[in-house]
Design an enzyme around this catalytic site. Structure first.
Site, PDB file in Angstrom:
ATOM      1  N   LYS A  10       0.853  -1.195   0.000  1.00 21.59           N
ATOM      2  CA  LYS A  10       0.000   0.000   0.000  1.00 21.59           C
ATOM      3  C   LYS A  10       0.885   1.241   0.000  1.00 21.59           C
ATOM      4  O   LYS A  10       1.875   1.305   0.747  1.00 21.59           O
ATOM      5  CB  LYS A  10      -0.902   0.003   1.231  1.00 21.59           C
ATOM      6  CG  LYS A  10      -2.196   0.779   1.039  1.00 21.59           C
ATOM      7  CD  LYS A  10      -3.095   0.168   0.001  1.00 21.59           C
ATOM      8  CE  LYS A  10      -4.436  -0.258   0.515  1.00 21.59           C
ATOM      9  NZ  LYS A  10      -5.297  -0.766  -0.581  1.00 21.59           N
ATOM     10  N   ARG A 176      27.307  35.512  -7.420  1.00 21.09           N
ATOM     11  CA  ARG A 176      26.004  35.136  -7.998  1.00 21.09           C
ATOM     12  C   ARG A 176      25.037  34.727  -6.894  1.00 21.09           C
ATOM     13  O   ARG A 176      25.458  34.464  -5.759  1.00 21.09           O
ATOM     14  CB  ARG A 176      26.169  33.985  -8.996  1.00 21.09           C
ATOM     15  CG  ARG A 176      26.528  32.668  -8.324  1.00 21.09           C
ATOM     16  CD  ARG A 176      26.568  31.505  -9.307  1.00 21.09           C
ATOM     17  NE  ARG A 176      26.944  30.277  -8.605  1.00 21.09           N
ATOM     18  CZ  ARG A 176      26.998  29.075  -9.197  1.00 21.09           C
ATOM     19  NH1 ARG A 176      26.709  28.941 -10.492  1.00 21.09           N
ATOM     20  NH2 ARG A 176      27.347  28.001  -8.498  1.00 21.09           N
ATOM     21  N   GLN A 228      29.035  21.795  -6.361  1.00 17.97           N
ATOM     22  CA  GLN A 228      29.797  20.574  -6.090  1.00 17.97           C
ATOM     23  C   GLN A 228      30.691  20.730  -4.849  1.00 17.97           C
ATOM     24  O   GLN A 228      30.709  19.864  -3.968  1.00 17.97           O
ATOM     25  CB  GLN A 228      30.678  20.202  -7.297  1.00 17.97           C
ATOM     26  CG  GLN A 228      29.930  19.674  -8.511  1.00 17.97           C
ATOM     27  CD  GLN A 228      29.519  20.774  -9.480  1.00 17.97           C
ATOM     28  OE1 GLN A 228      29.287  21.923  -9.069  1.00 17.97           O
ATOM     29  NE2 GLN A 228      29.396  20.440 -10.764  1.00 17.97           N
ATOM     30  N   HIS A 256      18.489  28.673 -11.142  1.00 18.12           N
ATOM     31  CA  HIS A 256      19.190  29.855 -11.660  1.00 18.12           C
ATOM     32  C   HIS A 256      18.347  31.125 -11.567  1.00 18.12           C
ATOM     33  O   HIS A 256      17.132  31.087 -11.781  1.00 18.12           O
ATOM     34  CB  HIS A 256      19.574  29.605 -13.115  1.00 18.12           C
ATOM     35  CG  HIS A 256      20.351  28.339 -13.321  1.00 18.12           C
ATOM     36  ND1 HIS A 256      21.583  28.113 -12.734  1.00 18.12           N
ATOM     37  CD2 HIS A 256      20.071  27.209 -14.018  1.00 18.12           C
ATOM     38  CE1 HIS A 256      22.021  26.911 -13.080  1.00 18.12           C
ATOM     39  NE2 HIS A 256      21.123  26.334 -13.851  1.00 18.12           N
TER      40      HIS A 256
HETATM   41  O1  LIG Z   1      27.768  25.337  -9.231  1.00 16.53           O
HETATM   42  C1  LIG Z   1      27.662  25.074 -10.433  1.00 16.53           C
HETATM   43  N1  LIG Z   1      28.082  23.879 -10.898  1.00 16.53           N
HETATM   44  C2  LIG Z   1      28.030  23.540 -12.212  1.00 16.53           C
HETATM   45  O2  LIG Z   1      28.426  22.445 -12.592  1.00 16.53           O
HETATM   46  C3  LIG Z   1      27.483  24.518 -13.111  1.00 16.53           C
HETATM   47  N2  LIG Z   1      27.265  24.536 -14.459  1.00 16.53           N
HETATM   48  N3  LIG Z   1      26.705  25.709 -14.759  1.00 16.53           N
HETATM   49  N4  LIG Z   1      26.563  26.460 -13.640  1.00 16.53           N
HETATM   50  C4  LIG Z   1      27.038  25.739 -12.596  1.00 16.53           C
HETATM   51  N5  LIG Z   1      27.130  26.009 -11.279  1.00 16.53           N
END
Ligand SMILES: O=c1[nH]c(=O)c2nn[nH]c2[nH]1
Length: 295
Positions: A10, A176, A228, A256
């Site tokens: 379920k 950014r 990353q 973005h």
């Molecule tokens: O932090 C980011 N990692 C990426 O791999 C990436 N590619 N475009 N913008 C990005 N910003």
């Protein structure tokens, strides 16, 4: 042909439970959505229309509510383990249960500076989840997670030095906006039995608090070179803070916010260091995933 894999049960079983403290009048609530799927010697229900091996999904649903009445439903890791263990104990032909619990975060209201005894507010979207496999043969593997925790920072994020070739248009940036919906998971070292899970019951809430605090602190304070790089630091911190975990996994969408050139109107400056008005994008979005393990 043969059944190469099968599990059934379920899904979307919504459970609410209240605890009433008679002495203080304080009430505490928990709300979760449960998916419980069973696996075992059930092939003939598919290949031979043999229903004698089928524990009805309706019975699975009934069992969830009964066990919720008879046992604590928190922490969700405990209830998932208890629920899955019930099925492999009760039915000798069921050898594994796959339990997913999504808990909804009812936060107690503070009214006139005081915690209210029975009123709560829900943070939109953030859930605390558990996915557990309770296996007769392999023990209990549990992954806990935080999902839908939306965060944004207006600076403190850069992205430059990436591959530039005939496919590249993205400008480098040293400043950014960074925004994501956190999906952070931590996998516990396999527990041998439900009793072992029960013995660790105090660790699950602490781990969730640590993972949430670490995620927010690293997000806010890391001078991010990329999603990353920042998520790796978060993962390292969680492994250090929760020794009983084996692997930490993040999946972070990069939501973005595009700069908007307004210079066509009387030369208005709104890009680079003059950028104030941006265009939040619904998609496409980056999606950055990683798993970090010990050693
Ligand atoms: O932090 C980011 N990692 C990426 O791999 C990436 N590619 N475009 N913008 C990005 N910003």
């Amino acid at each position: 042909p043969h059944v190469s894999a099968a599990r059934y049960g379920k899904d979307n079983v919504r459970v609410y439970k209240v605890h009433r403290d008679q002495s203080t009048g304080v009430q505490t609530v928990a709300e979760m959505t449960v998916c419980c799927l069973l696996e075992g010697d059930i092939e003939t229900s598919y290949t031979k229309a043999d229903n004698s091996v089928v524990v009805a999904t309706d019975s699975v649903k009934n069992t969830i509510y009964l066990l919720a009445k008879q046992n604590p439903v928190t922490p969700p890791e405990y209830f998932a383990s208890l629920l899955g263990s019930h099925f492999i104990k009760k039915y000798s032909h069921i050898h594994a249960a796959h339990v997913k619990i999504t808990t909804h975060h009812w936060e107690r209201m503070t009214i006139d500076g005081k915690p209210h005894p029975h009123s709560f507010v829900k943070n939109a979207g953030e859930t605390r989840n558990v996915e557990a496999t309770i296996s007769r043969k392999d023990g209990i593997s549990i992954t806990s997670s935080i999902v839908g925790l939306s965060v944004l920072k207006s600076t403190g994020s850069a992205f430059h030095g990436f591959v530039r070739d005939e496919y590249t248009t993205l400008p480098e940036t040293w400043d950014r906006i960074l925004s994501t919906d956190v999906d952070a998971g931590w996998t516990w070292k396999t527990f041998s039995t439900h009793e072992a899970v029960k013995a660790s019951v105090g660790k699950f809430d602490k781990a969730w608090e640590a993972a949430r605090d670490i995620t927010l602190k690293r997000f806010a304070t890391d001078d991010s070179a990329s999603v990353q790089a920042t998520m790796y630091k978060m993962s390292e911190d969680i492994l250090a803070a929760v020794p009983e975990t084996e692997t930490v996994t993040y999946a972070l969408p990069n939501k973005h916010y595009f700069e908007l050139d307004l210079s066509w109107h009387k030369g208005i400056k709104n890009t680079g260091t003059d950028a104030e008005v941006y265009v939040p994008q619904s998609g496409p979005n980056g999606l950055i995933k990683c798993s970090v393990s010990r050693g």
